[in-house]
Design a protein around this motif. Structure first.
Motif, PDB file in Angstrom:
ATOM      1  N   SER A 289       0.845  -1.188   0.000  1.00 34.09           N
ATOM      2  CA  SER A 289       0.000   0.000   0.000  1.00 34.09           C
ATOM      3  C   SER A 289       0.884   1.244   0.000  1.00 34.09           C
ATOM      4  CB  SER A 289      -0.902   0.002   1.240  1.00 34.09           C
ATOM      5  OG  SER A 289      -1.654   1.190   1.299  1.00 34.09           O
ATOM      6  N   VAL A 290       0.652   2.136  -0.957  1.00 31.75           N
ATOM      7  CA  VAL A 290       1.498   3.327  -1.082  1.00 31.75           C
ATOM      8  C   VAL A 290       0.727   4.613  -0.830  1.00 31.75           C
ATOM      9  CG1 VAL A 290       3.132   2.231  -2.643  1.00 31.75           C
ATOM     10  CG2 VAL A 290       1.128   3.390  -3.584  1.00 31.75           C
ATOM     11  N   GLY A 291      -0.549   4.519  -0.516  1.00 32.03           N
ATOM     12  CA  GLY A 291      -1.293   5.730  -0.221  1.00 32.03           C
ATOM     13  C   GLY A 291      -2.783   5.486  -0.225  1.00 32.03           C
ATOM     14  N   ALA A 292      -3.502   6.397   0.399  1.00 32.87           N
ATOM     15  CA  ALA A 292      -4.956   6.325   0.412  1.00 32.87           C
ATOM     16  C   ALA A 292      -5.516   7.732   0.504  1.00 32.87           C
ATOM     17  CB  ALA A 292      -5.452   5.485   1.582  1.00 32.87           C
ATOM     18  N   VAL A 293      -6.595   7.980  -0.201  1.00 37.08           N
ATOM     19  CA  VAL A 293      -7.271   9.270  -0.153  1.00 37.08           C
ATOM     20  C   VAL A 293      -8.760   9.015  -0.047  1.00 37.08           C
ATOM     21  CG1 VAL A 293      -5.504  10.502  -1.473  1.00 37.08           C
ATOM     22  CG2 VAL A 293      -7.382   9.392  -2.678  1.00 37.08           C
ATOM     23  N   GLY A 294      -9.487   9.995   0.451  1.00 37.67           N
ATOM     24  CA  GLY A 294     -10.918   9.819   0.547  1.00 37.67           C
ATOM     25  C   GLY A 294     -11.638  11.120   0.804  1.00 37.67           C
ATOM     26  N   THR A 295     -12.881  11.198   0.357  1.00 36.31           N
ATOM     27  CA  THR A 295     -13.726  12.352   0.607  1.00 36.31           C
ATOM     28  C   THR A 295     -15.160  11.889   0.778  1.00 36.31           C
ATOM     29  OG1 THR A 295     -14.265  12.742  -1.723  1.00 36.31           O
ATOM     30  CG2 THR A 295     -12.269  13.780  -0.893  1.00 36.31           C
ATOM     31  N   GLU A 296     -16.070  12.859   0.865  1.00 36.93           N
ATOM     32  CA  GLU A 296     -17.480  12.540   1.031  1.00 36.93           C
ATOM     33  C   GLU A 296     -18.179  12.297  -0.296  1.00 36.93           C
ATOM     34  OE1 GLU A 296     -19.041  15.841   3.161  1.00 36.93           O
ATOM     35  OE2 GLU A 296     -18.330  15.133   5.115  1.00 36.93           O
ATOM     36  N   ASP A 297     -17.497  12.487  -1.408  1.00 35.17           N
ATOM     37  CA  ASP A 297     -18.142  12.310  -2.707  1.00 35.17           C
ATOM     38  C   ASP A 297     -17.174  11.643  -3.672  1.00 35.17           C
ATOM     39  OD1 ASP A 297     -16.942  14.593  -4.659  1.00 35.17           O
ATOM     40  OD2 ASP A 297     -17.070  15.332  -2.604  1.00 35.17           O
ATOM     41  N   PRO A 298     -17.671  10.936  -4.679  1.00 28.95           N
ATOM     42  CA  PRO A 298     -16.797  10.190  -5.593  1.00 28.95           C
ATOM     43  C   PRO A 298     -15.899  11.072  -6.436  1.00 28.95           C
ATOM     44  CG  PRO A 298     -19.096  10.063  -6.304  1.00 28.95           C
ATOM     45  CD  PRO A 298     -19.108  10.670  -4.945  1.00 28.95           C
ATOM     46  N   VAL A 299     -16.379  12.232  -6.874  1.00 26.97           N
ATOM     47  CA  VAL A 299     -15.539  13.114  -7.691  1.00 26.97           C
ATOM     48  C   VAL A 299     -14.374  13.648  -6.864  1.00 26.97           C
ATOM     49  CG1 VAL A 299     -15.463  15.311  -8.931  1.00 26.97           C
ATOM     50  CG2 VAL A 299     -17.347  13.739  -9.323  1.00 26.97           C
ATOM     51  N   GLY A 300     -14.638  13.976  -5.588  1.00 25.09           N
ATOM     52  CA  GLY A 300     -13.552  14.435  -4.727  1.00 25.09           C
ATOM     53  C   GLY A 300     -12.501  13.363  -4.524  1.00 25.09           C
ATOM     54  N   ALA A 301     -12.950  12.117  -4.325  1.00 26.11           N
ATOM     55  CA  ALA A 301     -11.993  11.021  -4.164  1.00 26.11           C
ATOM     56  C   ALA A 301     -11.200  10.816  -5.447  1.00 26.11           C
ATOM     57  CB  ALA A 301     -12.740   9.735  -3.781  1.00 26.11           C
ATOM     58  N   MET A 302     -11.867  10.902  -6.602  1.00 26.86           N
ATOM     59  CA  MET A 302     -11.171  10.783  -7.883  1.00 26.86           C
ATOM     60  C   MET A 302     -10.130  11.881  -8.027  1.00 26.86           C
ATOM     61  SD  MET A 302     -12.754  11.065 -11.756  1.00 26.86           S
ATOM     62  CE  MET A 302     -13.451  12.687 -11.391  1.00 26.86           C
ATOM     63  N   ALA A 303     -10.502  13.124  -7.699  1.00 31.43           N
ATOM     64  CA  ALA A 303      -9.567  14.244  -7.818  1.00 31.43           C
ATOM     65  C   ALA A 303      -8.349  14.045  -6.923  1.00 31.43           C
ATOM     66  CB  ALA A 303     -10.283  15.552  -7.473  1.00 31.43           C
ATOM     67  N   ASN A 304      -8.579  13.620  -5.692  1.00 28.83           N
ATOM     68  CA  ASN A 304      -7.458  13.424  -4.772  1.00 28.83           C
ATOM     69  C   ASN A 304      -6.556  12.286  -5.219  1.00 28.83           C
ATOM     70  OD1 ASN A 304      -8.444  15.514  -3.268  1.00 28.83           O
ATOM     71  ND2 ASN A 304      -9.153  14.259  -1.567  1.00 28.83           N
ATOM     72  N   ALA A 305      -7.166  11.219  -5.766  1.00 28.58           N
ATOM     73  CA  ALA A 305      -6.368  10.099  -6.264  1.00 28.58           C
ATOM     74  C   ALA A 305      -5.505  10.533  -7.453  1.00 28.58           C
ATOM     75  CB  ALA A 305      -7.279   8.944  -6.671  1.00 28.58           C
ATOM     76  N   ILE A 306      -6.074  11.334  -8.347  1.00 27.28           N
ATOM     77  CA  ILE A 306      -5.305  11.816  -9.498  1.00 27.28           C
ATOM     78  C   ILE A 306      -4.190  12.748  -9.029  1.00 27.28           C
ATOM     79  CG2 ILE A 306      -5.435  13.212 -11.598  1.00 27.28           C
ATOM     80  CD1 ILE A 306      -8.250  12.090 -12.018  1.00 27.28           C
ATOM     81  N   GLU A 307      -4.468  13.592  -8.033  1.00 29.74           N
ATOM     82  CA  GLU A 307      -3.420  14.445  -7.456  1.00 29.74           C
ATOM     83  C   GLU A 307      -2.266  13.595  -6.934  1.00 29.74           C
ATOM     84  OE1 GLU A 307      -3.137  17.721  -7.175  1.00 29.74           O
ATOM     85  OE2 GLU A 307      -5.101  18.679  -7.027  1.00 29.74           O
ATOM     86  N   LEU A 308      -2.595  12.505  -6.241  1.00 27.60           N
ATOM     87  CA  LEU A 308      -1.552  11.619  -5.718  1.00 27.60           C
ATOM     88  C   LEU A 308      -0.724  11.039  -6.859  1.00 27.60           C
ATOM     89  CD1 LEU A 308      -1.962   9.030  -2.887  1.00 27.60           C
ATOM     90  CD2 LEU A 308      -0.913   8.342  -5.023  1.00 27.60           C
ATOM     91  N   LEU A 309      -1.385  10.590  -7.925  1.00 30.88           N
ATOM     92  CA  LEU A 309      -0.670  10.008  -9.066  1.00 30.88           C
ATOM     93  C   LEU A 309       0.190  11.045  -9.772  1.00 30.88           C
ATOM     94  CD1 LEU A 309      -3.563   7.828 -10.546  1.00 30.88           C
ATOM     95  CD2 LEU A 309      -1.606   7.029  -9.206  1.00 30.88           C
ATOM     96  N   LEU A 310      -0.278  12.271  -9.840  1.00 31.26           N
ATOM     97  CA  LEU A 310       0.497  13.339 -10.472  1.00 31.26           C
ATOM     98  C   LEU A 310       1.704  13.720  -9.611  1.00 31.26           C
ATOM     99  CD1 LEU A 310      -2.433  15.633 -11.673  1.00 31.26           C
ATOM    100  CD2 LEU A 310      -0.852  14.390 -13.163  1.00 31.26           C
TER     101      LEU A 310
END
Length: 390
Positions: A289-310
């Motif tokens: 496991s190299v990281g985890a992100v989460g929010t209250e909505d799916p778009v927010g979680a997607m955005a945070n995951a993409i930020e991590l990948l970037l």
């Protein structure tokens, strides 16, 4: 819950602070022993621990260091280590380091270092140890953090601590566990589908470790559960803040419809703006496991995951923008672009601006957001797991 198990309130803290100040000013001798008797043991009692019972153990042996002064125990196992320095001495970085060594050696996630006038509260968060430095007279300003060391709070965390211990022990024997499970199932199947069973077992063990393991601080720590990181080396307050969750509110949806493997399929985007849920993305490099992100909505979680990948995996070097899941669809709507414009020239009416300036389509439903994250993680050589309300 008995009165002795209730959380330490602001009133309790102020009363303890007044008694401790009196003890400091009126005591001629505050040697190590007297510091313990007049300041530290009353503090532990104020937190709900009975120093006369086995739940508080003194002079606890741990590997690779001198004994820890006190261990606060739950279910007959140490849950908090407490080290004491004479009241007349200052707390040093070396004292903090010694307590961290003891916590690691003893498998304990929480610790307190004090001389009765100043306190350092430690909490292990994965491989890091967070700390809050606090003067005695500042206790009422740190009620939430200090209350995490009450008997009631520590007891409430024990199930999570047990899961973490189980995960660590299984992880150390992961290959042997997977091999044994695979052999058992292959034997039950009389040798059929051996490779498929091995792959499924491999994924199952990974999922089990994630389910047992501690939540990543960025997912849903909320800021109140652990002391915040601070600079050590002095007894003044180093911080008044706590780490906050990384959740962000979703942008308002526009005319752009949801996007998945077939852009423009007209599915409802209502789930993209759902609030109050928990959408967690965990990222794995192989079995780690190299990281985890989460929010209250799916778009927010997607955005945070993409930020991590970037940020961590240079995802942008692998992308041609504007990017969409089906690159062969010349007229498909962009999911990620440098400007809020689709390839066909129409405006991306609802988007989220990422930290590097890219525009992310903000009207995806949960299924589409998962597809986007899974594909982008795959381009970085990673895999993802979705937890929560997906």
């Amino acid at each position: 819950m008995t009165d002795n198990e209730e959380s330490m309130t602001g009133t309790d803290m102020r009363e303890y602070v007044e008694r401790a100040h009196t003890a400091v000013t009126e005591s001629d001798d505050l040697s190590l022993r007297n510091t313990e008797l007049r300041l530290v043991q009353p503090f532990l009692e104020a937190l709900g621990w009975d120093v006369r019972l086995p739940e508080v153990e003194a002079d606890v042996n741990v590997p690779d260091r001198d004994p820890v002064d006190y261990a606060l125990r739950v279910d007959d196992r140490p849950a908090v280590f407490v080290d004491v320095v004479p009241c007349e001495d200052s707390l040093r970085e070396a004292d903090i380091d010694r307590l961290e060594v003891g916590m690691t050696a003893g498998g304990v996630d929480w610790g307190i270092l004090t001389n009765g006038r100043s306190f350092v509260f430690l909490a292990r968060n994965g491989d890091d140890v967070e700390r809050l430095e606090c003067r005695l007279d500042r206790f009422p300003s740190h009620e939430d953090a200090v209350s995490m060391y009450t008997k009631a709070a520590v007891e409430s965390r024990r199930p999570a601590a047990d899961r973490r211990i189980a995960a660590e022990r299984i992880a150390k024997r992961r290959e042997a566990v997977a091999e044994t499970l695979t052999e058992t199932l292959v034997a039950a199947a009389d040798g059929a589908a051996t490779d498929e069973i091995a792959a499924i077992v491999d994924g199952f063990v990974d999922d089990l470790l994630v389910a047992l393991g501690p939540d990543d601080a960025a997912v849903n720590d909320g800021g109140a559960a652990r002391p915040s990181k601070a600079t050590a080396g002095n007894s003044a307050d180093s911080t008044d803040g706590d780490p906050a969750a990384t959740g962000r509110k979703d942008a308002s949806p526009g005319d752009d419809g949801p996007t998945g493997s077939s852009p423009g399929d007209g599915r409802s985007a209502s789930s993209a703006t759902t609030e109050g849920g928990e959408y967690v993305v965990r990222v794995f490099d192989g079995r780690t496991s190299v990281g985890a992100v989460g929010t209250e909505d799916p778009v927010g979680a997607m955005a945070n995951a993409i930020e991590l990948l970037l940020d961590r995996y240079a995802l942008d070097s692998r992308l041609t923008l504007p990017w969409r899941p089906d690159a062969s669809d010349e007229k498909g709507r962009a999911v990620l672009a440098r400007t809020p414009v689709h390839p066909n020239g129409t405006e991306m009416r609802s988007h989220r601006r990422l930290s590097n300036g890219y525009c992310l389509l903000a009207t995806l439903d949960a299924s589409s957001a998962k597809a986007v994250v899974r594909e982008l993680a795959g381009q970085s050589g990673l895999r993802v797991m979705f937890q929560g309300d997906w």
